[in-house]
Design a protein around this motif. Structure first.
Motif, PDB file in Angstrom:
ATOM      1  N   ILE A  84      13.932  -2.352   7.325  1.00 14.27           N
ATOM      2  CA  ILE A  84      13.537  -0.947   7.337  1.00 14.27           C
ATOM      3  C   ILE A  84      13.507  -0.463   5.900  1.00 14.27           C
ATOM      4  O   ILE A  84      14.416  -0.763   5.112  1.00 14.27           O
ATOM      5  N   ALA A  85      12.423   0.258   5.542  1.00 15.12           N
ATOM      6  CA  ALA A  85      12.217   0.595   4.139  1.00 15.12           C
ATOM      7  C   ALA A  85      11.595   1.984   3.992  1.00 15.12           C
ATOM      8  O   ALA A  85      10.409   2.166   4.319  1.00 15.12           O
ATOM      9  N   PRO A  86      12.341   2.985   3.537  1.00 18.18           N
ATOM     10  CA  PRO A  86      11.719   4.256   3.143  1.00 18.18           C
ATOM     11  C   PRO A  86      10.727   4.002   2.015  1.00 18.18           C
ATOM     12  O   PRO A  86      10.981   3.162   1.135  1.00 18.18           O
ATOM     13  N   THR A  87       9.601   4.702   2.038  1.00 14.96           N
ATOM     14  CA  THR A  87       8.510   4.394   1.116  1.00 14.96           C
ATOM     15  C   THR A  87       7.987   5.655   0.434  1.00 14.96           C
ATOM     16  O   THR A  87       7.857   6.700   1.063  1.00 14.96           O
ATOM     17  N   ILE A  88       7.679   5.524  -0.850  1.00 14.15           N
ATOM     18  CA  ILE A  88       6.972   6.580  -1.579  1.00 14.15           C
ATOM     19  C   ILE A  88       5.870   5.926  -2.399  1.00 14.15           C
ATOM     20  O   ILE A  88       6.048   4.808  -2.903  1.00 14.15           O
ATOM     21  N   GLY A  89       4.719   6.587  -2.467  1.00  3.05           N
ATOM     22  CA  GLY A  89       3.614   5.955  -3.167  1.00  3.05           C
ATOM     23  C   GLY A  89       2.538   6.925  -3.593  1.00  3.05           C
ATOM     24  O   GLY A  89       2.627   8.138  -3.373  1.00  3.05           O
ATOM     25  N   LEU A  90       1.487   6.359  -4.198  1.00  3.21           N
ATOM     26  CA  LEU A  90       0.346   7.115  -4.700  1.00  3.21           C
ATOM     27  C   LEU A  90      -0.917   6.559  -4.048  1.00  3.21           C
ATOM     28  O   LEU A  90      -1.153   5.352  -4.062  1.00  3.21           O
ATOM     29  N   SER A  91      -1.721   7.457  -3.454  1.00  2.14           N
ATOM     30  CA  SER A  91      -2.964   7.067  -2.807  1.00  2.14           C
ATOM     31  C   SER A  91      -4.146   7.603  -3.611  1.00  2.14           C
ATOM     32  O   SER A  91      -4.214   8.796  -3.915  1.00  2.14           O
ATOM     33  N   ASN A  92      -5.071   6.712  -3.963  1.00  2.91           N
ATOM     34  CA  ASN A  92      -6.260   7.082  -4.744  1.00  2.91           C
ATOM     35  C   ASN A  92      -7.509   6.900  -3.893  1.00  2.91           C
ATOM     36  O   ASN A  92      -7.858   5.782  -3.526  1.00  2.91           O
TER      37      ASN A  92
END
Length: 228
Positions: free
Chosen positions: A132-140
């Motif tokens: 299980i992995a909380p995720t943060i990211g950038l979408s282009n």
């Protein structure tokens, strides 16, 4: 004497030595995932209906890299980096996002639950896991065509053709590792992910994906390999 030597050779040849792997502390995963975005073709907000951006992409590819450090016999912890590409947007309801493309970059702290390592048997080489992995990211998002044709008295007004949007969510993986040698192995995993996002160029405020992954495992052992 010759008979004794011959018997010794035959006994040696008839005994198969089995390479036993030693439990390792650090594991690196390098993988390739393919999958789909989940959801409806349209985003419905009351009486407003608009084509979904994410759910109508049909070509989804993801490159992943993660490092896992063993905490105890059942739990490990790590960090992962994912690079996702989406293309092939198509729906019978609209052509507004045709030929558009999405690139995403995300970072995740990982909690992994796995079976106990065994010194012999099948679980000496195979490890089943759930992550299980909380995720943060950038979408282009990059558009091929402007969304609207806006004009003023001086002619057409230039429209934004790309956007960079922050997203966050949760990712779950289930799969197994197969150790082939003391240093290398392979893994197979199924992943499902749900994220929240906001953008000025589309109306989706969340998106989900389902993926199958296959990749290389690099094992860093605590001890040397030995035989029995």
């Amino acid at each position: 004497m010759r008979r004794i030597i011959l018997i010794a050779i035959l006994l040696f040849l008839s005994h198969s030595g089995h390479a036993q792997l030693i439990d390792n502390k650090i594991t690196i995963y390098i993988g390739y995932n393919t999958g789909i975005f989940l959801g409806n073709e349209t985003v419905n907000k009351g009486s407003f209906i608009f084509p979904s951006l994410y759910s109508n992409f049909h070509d989804l590819m993801l490159l992943s890299f993660k490092t896992i450090v063993k905490g105890n016999k059942y739990y490990s912890f790590g960090v992962g980096f994912n690079n996702l590409y989406a293309s092939g947007w198509e729906t019978d309801k609209s052509q507004i996002y045709n030929n558009s493309m999405i690139k995403q970059y995300s970072l995740s702290p990982i909690i992994q639950i796995h079976n106990k390592y065994e010194e012999t048997g099948i679980f000496n080489r195979i490890t089943g896991f759930f992550e299980i992995a909380p995720t943060i990211g950038l979408s282009n998002l990059t558009l091929e065509y402007p969304l609207f044709d806006i004009q003023d008295q001086n002619g057409n007004i230039s429209q934004p053709m790309s956007s960079y949007d922050i997203f966050y969510g949760i990712k779950c993986d289930v799969g197994f590792n197969l150790a082939i040698t003391r240093a290398f192995g392979i893994y197979f995993a199924y992943s499902i992910q749900h994220n929240w996002i906001n953008s000025k160029l589309y109306n989706d405020n969340q998106f989900s994906s389902s993926q199958l992954g296959l990749g290389l495992v690099i094992r860093f052992e605590k001890d040397k390999r030995y035989y029995y």
